[in-house]
Scaffold this motif. Sequence first.
Motif, PDB file in Angstrom:
ATOM      1  N   HIS A   1     -25.621 152.064 124.171  1.00 56.45           N
ATOM      2  CA  HIS A   1     -25.621 153.401 123.551  1.00 56.45           C
ATOM      3  C   HIS A   1     -26.429 153.454 122.252  1.00 56.45           C
ATOM      4  O   HIS A   1     -26.380 154.448 121.537  1.00 56.45           O
ATOM      5  N   ARG A   2     -27.135 152.337 121.948  1.00 59.55           N
ATOM      6  CA  ARG A   2     -28.055 152.256 120.805  1.00 59.55           C
ATOM      7  C   ARG A   2     -27.376 152.602 119.479  1.00 59.55           C
ATOM      8  O   ARG A   2     -27.948 153.286 118.629  1.00 59.55           O
ATOM      9  N   ASN A   3     -26.143 152.116 119.326  1.00 59.03           N
ATOM     10  CA  ASN A   3     -25.390 152.323 118.080  1.00 59.03           C
ATOM     11  C   ASN A   3     -25.672 151.139 117.158  1.00 59.03           C
ATOM     12  O   ASN A   3     -24.954 150.132 117.159  1.00 59.03           O
TER      13      ASN A   3
ATOM     14  N   MET B   1     -22.839 150.178 114.180  1.00 62.13           N
ATOM     15  CA  MET B   1     -21.681 149.380 114.614  1.00 62.13           C
ATOM     16  C   MET B   1     -22.134 147.991 115.060  1.00 62.13           C
ATOM     17  O   MET B   1     -21.456 146.993 114.790  1.00 62.13           O
ATOM     18  N   ALA B   2     -23.281 147.916 115.708  1.00 66.20           N
ATOM     19  CA  ALA B   2     -23.786 146.628 116.197  1.00 66.20           C
ATOM     20  C   ALA B   2     -24.029 145.651 115.053  1.00 66.20           C
ATOM     21  O   ALA B   2     -23.706 144.464 115.160  1.00 66.20           O
TER      22      ALA B   2
ATOM     23  N   ASP C   1     -13.399 149.583 119.922  1.00 65.30           N
ATOM     24  CA  ASP C   1     -13.302 148.843 118.655  1.00 65.30           C
ATOM     25  C   ASP C   1     -11.847 148.678 118.236  1.00 65.30           C
ATOM     26  O   ASP C   1     -11.409 147.595 117.828  1.00 65.30           O
TER      27      ASP C   1
ATOM     28  N   CYS D   1     -22.638 148.588 122.373  1.00 58.74           N
ATOM     29  CA  CYS D   1     -23.440 149.199 121.301  1.00 58.74           C
ATOM     30  C   CYS D   1     -24.913 149.212 121.681  1.00 58.74           C
ATOM     31  O   CYS D   1     -25.640 150.165 121.383  1.00 58.74           O
ATOM     32  N   LYS D   2     -25.360 148.157 122.335  1.00 57.20           N
ATOM     33  CA  LYS D   2     -26.762 148.078 122.757  1.00 57.20           C
ATOM     34  C   LYS D   2     -27.068 149.149 123.803  1.00 57.20           C
ATOM     35  O   LYS D   2     -28.122 149.795 123.769  1.00 57.20           O
TER      36      LYS D   2
ATOM     37  N   GLY E   1     -16.455 150.886 126.425  1.00 58.93           N
ATOM     38  CA  GLY E   1     -17.772 150.857 125.792  1.00 58.93           C
ATOM     39  C   GLY E   1     -18.843 151.443 126.681  1.00 58.93           C
ATOM     40  O   GLY E   1     -19.701 152.213 126.229  1.00 58.93           O
TER      41      GLY E   1
ATOM     42  N   LEU F   1     -16.813 154.077 122.125  1.00 57.02           N
ATOM     43  CA  LEU F   1     -16.956 152.862 121.314  1.00 57.02           C
ATOM     44  C   LEU F   1     -15.845 152.706 120.290  1.00 57.02           C
ATOM     45  O   LEU F   1     -15.393 151.585 120.017  1.00 57.02           O
ATOM     46  N   ASP F   2     -15.415 153.814 119.678  1.00 55.49           N
ATOM     47  CA  ASP F   2     -14.355 153.724 118.656  1.00 55.49           C
ATOM     48  C   ASP F   2     -13.046 153.237 119.278  1.00 55.49           C
ATOM     49  O   ASP F   2     -12.336 152.417 118.690  1.00 55.49           O
TER      50      ASP F   2
ATOM     51  N   LEU G   1     -20.359 144.472 121.404  1.00 57.24           N
ATOM     52  CA  LEU G   1     -21.746 144.515 120.933  1.00 57.24           C
ATOM     53  C   LEU G   1     -22.689 144.961 122.061  1.00 57.24           C
ATOM     54  O   LEU G   1     -23.632 145.724 121.829  1.00 57.24           O
TER      55      LEU G   1
END
Length: 716
Positions: free
Chosen positions: A526-528, A531-532, A502, A523-524, A493, A498-499, A520
């Motif tokens: 990379h500001r996704n 997905m978050a 996941d 995700c924060k 991550g 990220l994929d 999660l």
Amino acid sequence: MRRDHYGGLIVVSRISSFFGSKAGNFRSQFRLLCIASNSFTTTHTFSPLLRQCIDERWLPGIKTIQAQMLKSGFPVQLSGSKLVDAGLKCGEIGYAREVFDEMTERHIVTWNSLIAYFIKHRRSKEAVEVYRLMITSNVLPDEYTLSSVFKAFSDLGLEEEAQRSHGLAVILGLEVSNVFVGSALVDMYVKFGKTREAKLVLDRVEEKDVVLITALIVGYSQEGEDAEAVEAFRSMLGEGVQPNEYTYASVLISCGNLKDVSNGKLIHGLMIKSGFDSALGSQTSLLTMYLRCGLVDDSLWIFKCIEYPNEVTWTSLISGLVLNGREEMALTEFRKMMRDSVKPNSFTLSSSLRGCSNLAMFEEGRQIHGIVTKYGLDRDKYAGSGLIDLYGKCGCSDMARSVFDTLNEVDVISLNTMIYSYAQNGYGREALELFERMMKLGLQANDVTVLSVLLACNNSGLVDEGCEFFESFRKGKVVLTNDHYACMVDMLGRAGRLDEADRLVNEVVNPDLVLWRTLLSACKIHRNVEMAERLKRKILEMAPGDEGTLILMSNLYASTGKWNRVIEMKSDMRGMKLKKSPAMSWVDVDRETHTFMAGDLFSHPNSEQILETLEELIKKAKEMGYVEDKSCVFQDMEESAKERSLHQHSEKLAIAFAVWRNAGGSIRILKNLRVCVDCHSWIKIVSRVINREIICRDSKRFHHFRDGSCSCRDYW
């Protein structure tokens, strides 16, 4: 004087007077009697003299008696047995073995005496050799032989030979009928780690006693089969066998391991009723049980009742307090132990060092290092591992490595501790080199090794290497846990994959909250948001109102400018009465710990000087290129207010205090949360401004700031 009917001259009164003679006169009188005696023809003649030689531990006298017996034609078998016994009682095993080897016929008692001597003096290999000679000489063992030799088998790990001798015991009818043989068998199988076989033996023994059942309970406890230990204890009471001190001590340890305080308190009551509550071993086990169950106050009450605690009792208290997060109390008790002149052992020192490392108390730990050296334990693997852990968690990997290189014995524990030290401090390549050395030594990696290696790759940005190691670990013997997967998910991550992260989470049979929250968090970073939000729904289904998830989402929305969503998240948190933990930092100056909280500018007694120093440091940092990173402020406010908020972060206040106090050497900061990007950039520049190393230990790892750069290479 009188002659016996064999014609031997015996001065009865003289022989009798020897037992009242002083040691200095015995040997001269002995020689006179030997000269006066023409022959030794009965046991009444030489037995008193032989006993006196044994009491004096006088081998020449025994050899003189041997010569007289041979001269008199005394029966060889009887004389040999007596002389072997005398040699063993004098500790002259060489002489005893020489006489034994010259005997053409040996009584079973003589065989048993020799085997028992070797067992008593921890010479198990020689005991087994004598036993083998006994079997090849067609002498059948009895209960005393077998109960001794079974211990030797377990000491040497001779499992197959032990099973053959067990079969012989069954044939001779000694397994079932003799409780001594049964107890020795149970103890032997327990030491082989075969508690099932030990239980089968116990079930077959006709008359069970406390020693037999206690051996099984001890075995269960040592093998981690704590529920079985408690059940065996319950069965023991049901059969009317009264426990002894060792039974209580073992079953209480099992209750502690199970955190079974209910049964622990019942057993405590039985101990009081049976009168064993005042025995030191039982009290120490009670203390340990309550500590492992988290009942610190109860354990302290038990400790106060112990009149003269020994080093084992002190060690149990100190290690238990550290286990319960009472490190400062543990170190206070350690100081009391030293004042009471109780010598600590390697486990005491290791536990005390662990308390220092948990609190990053570098100076206190160095003092304990001095005590370790004083008692000659600096090369001991347990105290050594404690020192490695201390220096590693205080950001001194070079000192940790110096301790590691001096250890007499390198094992999995010491290697794991050193690898983890490198991993925490961001020295990934060094950690992996040490892991390769571990493999070459033929040592088996365990779950801690795997976690340390993955953490080393994660903290150093060695993502491809981490993926390779992870795949090899999945095919290995170590069963991977959610902690291992969480480390790998964090690694992927953080690298923006990220994929893949996941998919990895979805491969886990029962992913827990930590796994999902780790993803999660990525995700924060990379500001996704998409997905978050999916992950948020998943987590809140598992744990409605999860505080960590709501805070992460609030920060993510803030970093992407979704202020309406931030307001919604904070409203939800207020409705659930959730409160974010404040950011705090600690710094040690002159052996005194100072605490700072983000935004708290005036509670410290030296706040005026701290703020002046901080303002000066910020000014100089800006001159060298520092610009506030306002994306680290997760509140909707004016730009100037964001700058002021960043200036008030706890680690900045702690560093300003240390600089104002002009504390020499490196500045060491401990923080309860991760260091933000803005503080990370600021501290790098400040390390150049003040020309000193700044070591910051946050919730995840160490950052070593030197001359404008960080050991994490900005990966974190």
